[in-house]
Design a protein around this motif. Structure first.
Motif, PDB file in Angstrom:
ATOM      1  N   THR A 179      54.438  28.146  55.463  1.00  0.00           N
ATOM      2  CA  THR A 179      55.323  29.310  55.477  1.00  0.00           C
ATOM      3  C   THR A 179      54.577  30.528  54.939  1.00  0.00           C
ATOM      4  N   ASP A 180      55.101  31.704  55.233  1.00  0.00           N
ATOM      5  CA  ASP A 180      54.454  32.932  54.759  1.00  0.00           C
ATOM      6  C   ASP A 180      54.367  32.949  53.241  1.00  0.00           C
ATOM      7  N   GLU A 181      55.396  32.470  52.585  1.00  0.00           N
ATOM      8  CA  GLU A 181      55.413  32.456  51.123  1.00  0.00           C
ATOM      9  C   GLU A 181      54.320  31.525  50.580  1.00  0.00           C
ATOM     10  N   ARG A 182      54.200  30.339  51.185  1.00  0.00           N
ATOM     11  CA  ARG A 182      53.182  29.390  50.717  1.00  0.00           C
ATOM     12  C   ARG A 182      51.769  29.912  50.989  1.00  0.00           C
ATOM     13  N   VAL A 183      51.588  30.529  52.135  1.00  0.00           N
ATOM     14  CA  VAL A 183      50.279  31.099  52.460  1.00  0.00           C
ATOM     15  C   VAL A 183      49.898  32.150  51.424  1.00  0.00           C
ATOM     16  N   ALA A 184      50.833  33.027  51.085  1.00  0.00           N
ATOM     17  CA  ALA A 184      50.564  34.082  50.108  1.00  0.00           C
ATOM     18  C   ALA A 184      50.258  33.487  48.736  1.00  0.00           C
ATOM     19  N   THR A 185      51.014  32.452  48.364  1.00  0.00           N
ATOM     20  CA  THR A 185      50.799  31.811  47.064  1.00  0.00           C
ATOM     21  C   THR A 185      49.424  31.158  47.005  1.00  0.00           C
ATOM     22  N   LEU A 186      49.070  30.473  48.079  1.00  0.00           N
ATOM     23  CA  LEU A 186      47.769  29.807  48.105  1.00  0.00           C
ATOM     24  C   LEU A 186      46.622  30.815  48.056  1.00  0.00           C
ATOM     25  N   LEU A 187      46.764  31.920  48.746  1.00  0.00           N
ATOM     26  CA  LEU A 187      45.719  32.951  48.708  1.00  0.00           C
ATOM     27  C   LEU A 187      45.538  33.488  47.290  1.00  0.00           C
ATOM     28  N   ASP A 188      46.636  33.669  46.574  1.00  0.00           N
ATOM     29  CA  ASP A 188      46.542  34.122  45.181  1.00  0.00           C
ATOM     30  C   ASP A 188      45.818  33.086  44.329  1.00  0.00           C
ATOM     31  N   LEU A 189      46.132  31.804  44.565  1.00  0.00           N
ATOM     32  CA  LEU A 189      45.492  30.734  43.790  1.00  0.00           C
ATOM     33  C   LEU A 189      43.998  30.651  44.093  1.00  0.00           C
ATOM     34  N   LEU A 190      43.628  30.787  45.366  1.00  0.00           N
ATOM     35  CA  LEU A 190      42.213  30.737  45.745  1.00  0.00           C
ATOM     36  C   LEU A 190      41.459  31.911  45.140  1.00  0.00           C
ATOM     37  N   ALA A 191      42.080  33.086  45.130  1.00  0.00           N
ATOM     38  CA  ALA A 191      41.447  34.263  44.543  1.00  0.00           C
ATOM     39  C   ALA A 191      41.257  34.091  43.050  1.00  0.00           C
ATOM     40  N   GLU A 192      42.200  33.407  42.420  1.00  0.00           N
ATOM     41  CA  GLU A 192      42.157  33.215  40.969  1.00  0.00           C
ATOM     42  C   GLU A 192      41.162  32.119  40.569  1.00  0.00           C
ATOM     43  N   ARG A 193      41.151  31.012  41.310  1.00  0.00           N
ATOM     44  CA  ARG A 193      40.362  29.847  40.902  1.00  0.00           C
ATOM     45  C   ARG A 193      39.050  29.668  41.675  1.00  0.00           C
ATOM     46  N   GLY A 194      38.950  30.343  42.828  1.00  0.00           N
ATOM     47  CA  GLY A 194      37.765  30.144  43.663  1.00  0.00           C
ATOM     48  C   GLY A 194      36.546  30.882  43.134  1.00  0.00           C
ATOM     49  N   PRO A 195      35.413  30.747  43.824  1.00  0.00           N
ATOM     50  CA  PRO A 195      35.252  29.965  45.053  1.00  0.00           C
ATOM     51  C   PRO A 195      35.191  28.468  44.786  1.00  0.00           C
ATOM     52  N   MET A 196      35.611  27.684  45.780  1.00  0.00           N
ATOM     53  CA  MET A 196      35.598  26.220  45.671  1.00  0.00           C
ATOM     54  C   MET A 196      35.355  25.623  47.050  1.00  0.00           C
ATOM     55  N   ASP A 197      34.913  24.368  47.077  1.00  0.00           N
ATOM     56  CA  ASP A 197      34.642  23.728  48.369  1.00  0.00           C
ATOM     57  C   ASP A 197      35.934  23.206  48.991  1.00  0.00           C
ATOM     58  N   ALA A 198      35.817  22.631  50.175  1.00  0.00           N
ATOM     59  CA  ALA A 198      36.997  22.207  50.927  1.00  0.00           C
ATOM     60  C   ALA A 198      37.771  21.116  50.199  1.00  0.00           C
ATOM     61  N   ASP A 199      37.064  20.176  49.586  1.00  0.00           N
ATOM     62  CA  ASP A 199      37.754  19.095  48.867  1.00  0.00           C
ATOM     63  C   ASP A 199      38.574  19.654  47.709  1.00  0.00           C
ATOM     64  N   ALA A 200      37.983  20.580  46.962  1.00  0.00           N
ATOM     65  CA  ALA A 200      38.694  21.169  45.825  1.00  0.00           C
ATOM     66  C   ALA A 200      39.880  22.001  46.306  1.00  0.00           C
ATOM     67  N   ALA A 201      39.685  22.703  47.410  1.00  0.00           N
ATOM     68  CA  ALA A 201      40.778  23.516  47.946  1.00  0.00           C
ATOM     69  C   ALA A 201      41.930  22.641  48.419  1.00  0.00           C
ATOM     70  N   THR A 202      41.602  21.531  49.059  1.00  0.00           N
ATOM     71  CA  THR A 202      42.644  20.600  49.508  1.00  0.00           C
ATOM     72  C   THR A 202      43.370  20.001  48.314  1.00  0.00           C
ATOM     73  N   ALA A 203      42.617  19.653  47.263  1.00  0.00           N
ATOM     74  CA  ALA A 203      43.236  19.100  46.047  1.00  0.00           C
ATOM     75  C   ALA A 203      44.173  20.127  45.415  1.00  0.00           C
ATOM     76  N   LEU A 204      43.780  21.396  45.488  1.00  0.00           N
ATOM     77  CA  LEU A 204      44.635  22.457  44.950  1.00  0.00           C
ATOM     78  C   LEU A 204      45.949  22.531  45.721  1.00  0.00           C
ATOM     79  N   VAL A 205      45.893  22.386  47.026  1.00  0.00           N
ATOM     80  CA  VAL A 205      47.103  22.414  47.840  1.00  0.00           C
ATOM     81  C   VAL A 205      48.024  21.251  47.458  1.00  0.00           C
TER      82      VAL A 205
END
Length: 368
Positions: A338-364
C-alpha cells in the motif's frame, strides 16, 4: 574447440615497476591459477635470477599442480640453460621478428634470428624439455615472414604471435589471423599474446580466437608491463556471455572470481572497484530503478549472473531507494504494498540504510 589459455600473470606482473614477487608469492599464485584448469602457467624468466628459477622449480615439481609450468627464455644459450636448471615443464623461446625489433633490439637479420631460435629450441629439447616459440612483435611482422617461420619449425607444437607493443585492433587482428590460416598455418599450432596499450587486448584475443587461433596468453586483472595483457577474467566472461564459448570452456567457471582474487592476494595486488568482473562496484546495485527490477529478475540490469563465475551480486537499499524498490521488497515478502507501507518502508531505509537485500527483507518482515 576449447582454447588453451596460458596465464602470464606471474612473469608479466613481476616486470611492472616496483614489483618484487618472492618465491612464496609466486608459488601461492601459481597454485591458485591451477585451480582454474588452465593449460599453462608462465611462472618466470629464469635467467633473471634464483627467485624465478626456484618458483618454477617448486611449481613444476608439485604433483598437485596440473598446468604446465612454463619458463621464458630468449634465443640465447644462457637463457635456455637457466630455464633447464629451473626444471620447467615447458621452455618458451622468444625471438623478435619485426623489422624494428630485429634492427633495434637484436641487431640481426630475420634469417639470423630464425637460426638463433632454432639453436635455442634444439638446446632446450636436448635438455629433455618441451618447447614453445613466441614471435616478439609478430603482429607487426610481414605475414609472409610469419608463414615461413611456422614452416621452419614444424615440430614446435605452439608458436605464439605476439602483439608486443599493443599496436593492433580487433579488425586488423582478425584479418592477420585469417590470412595466416588461409596461407596454411595450422590453427592448432597458433597462439596469440596481446598487450592492452590501446585498451583492446581482450577484444583482440576474442577476435584472434574467432579467426582460428587455439591458444591465448592471459593475465589476471590485466597485470603486466605498461598497460598489461589481456585480462583472464574478462576473456572468459566475455566469451561465455557473447562468444563461441571456446575460451570459457577452458576453465572452471565457478572458480574464476575466487581464484583471481586469491592470485591478487598472493601477489599483494588490488583492482579498482569499477574493474570489470573483479571490481566490487561492478556487481553492486543501488539505483532505485535497478534494484526494483532486479528483485524480480536480476538479468534486467546484468549481463551475467556473478554466481556463475564464483562472484556475488549485492543489491543496496537506503536513502537512495525509490518507491519501486520499496514496493518490490514488500511484494517479495508477501506484504501488500500500500502507499502507506511504501512510504513507511522508505523512511526506514533512509534511517537505517544502506543495507543489502537480505537485511532489507528482514526489515520488512520485522516491521510489517
Amino acid at each position: 574447440m576449447p582454447v588453451a589459455l596460458r596465464d602470464v600473470t606471474i612473469r608479466e606482473g613481476a616486470q611492472m615497476p616496483g614489483r618484487e614477487y618472492d618465491v612464496e608469492k609466486r608459488v601461492t599464485a601459481g597454485r591458485a591459477l591451477d585451480r582454474l584448469g588452465l593449460d599453462a602457467v608462465q611462472a618466470g624468466f629464469p635467467v633473471v635470477g634464483e627467485t624465478d628459477r626456484e618458483a618454477i622449480r617448486q611449481l613444476a615439481g608439485d604433483d598437485d599442480v596440473s598446468a604446465d609450468i612454463v619458463a621464458l627464455a630468449r634465443a640465447i644459450a644462457g637463457d635456455v640453460d637457466a630455464a633447464l636448471d629451473a626444471e620447467a615443464d615447458v621452455i618458451e623461446v622468444i625471438v623478435p621478428t619485426s623489422d624494428q625489433q630485429l634492427e633495434h633490439v637484436l641487431g640481426k637479420s630475420g634469417d639470423e634470428a630464425l637460426a638463433m631460435a632454432g639453436e635455442a629450441l634444439d638446446r632446450a629439447r636436448e635438455g629433455g624439455t618441451e618447447v614453445h616459440l613466441t614471435l616478439v612483435d609478430g603482429f607487426r611482422t610481414d605475414t609472409a615472414d610469419l608463414v615461413d617461420t611456422f614452416a621452419a619449425f614444424p615440430s614446435v607444437p605452439t608458436i605464439t604471435v605476439a602483439d608486443t607493443v599493443g599496436a593492433r585492433t580487433p579488425d586488423r587482428v582478425r584479418d592477420i589471423v585469417t590470412d595466416l590460416c588461409d596461407r596454411g598455418v595450422d590453427g592448432d599450432r597458433l597462439g596469440v599474446h596481446f598487450h592492452d596499450d590501446l585498451g583492446v587486448a581482450v577484444a583482440n584475443t576474442l577476435a584472434a580466437v574467432d579467426a582460428g587461433a587455439t591458444a591465448a596468453d592471459v593475465s589476471v586483472a590485466s597485470l603486466g608491463e605498461r598497460a598489461g595483457n589481456a585480462a583472464l577474467e574478462r576473456v572468459v566472461v566475455s566469451d561465455a556471455v557473447d562468444g563461441s564459448g571456446d575460451c570459457a570452456a577452458a576453465v572452471d567457471r565457478s572458480e574464476l572470481v575466487p581464484a583471481c582474487e586469491a592470485v591478487l592476494d598472493a601477489l599483494d595486488e588490488s583492482v579498482d572497484p569499477r574493474t570489470p568482473v573483479l571490481g566490487a562496484d561492478v556487481t553492486t546495485h543501488e539505483s532505485g530503478i535497478h534494484t526494483a527490477a532486479m528483485l524480480r529478475d536480476p538479468g534486467t540490469f546484468e549481463p551475467f549472473d556473478p554466481a556463475t563465475f564464483g562472484g556475488e551480486r549485492r543489491l543496496v537499499f537506503g536513502p537512495g531507494s525509490g518507491r519501486g524498490s520499496a514496493r518490490a521488497l514488500l511484494e517479495q515478502a508477501g506484504v501488500d504494498p500500500t502507499d502507506e507501507r511504501v512510504a513507511t518502508l522508505l523512511d526506514l531505509l533512509a534511517e537505517r540504510g544502506p543495507m543489502d537485500a537480505d537485511a532489507a527483507t528482514a526489515l520488512v518482515v520485522e516491521r510489517f
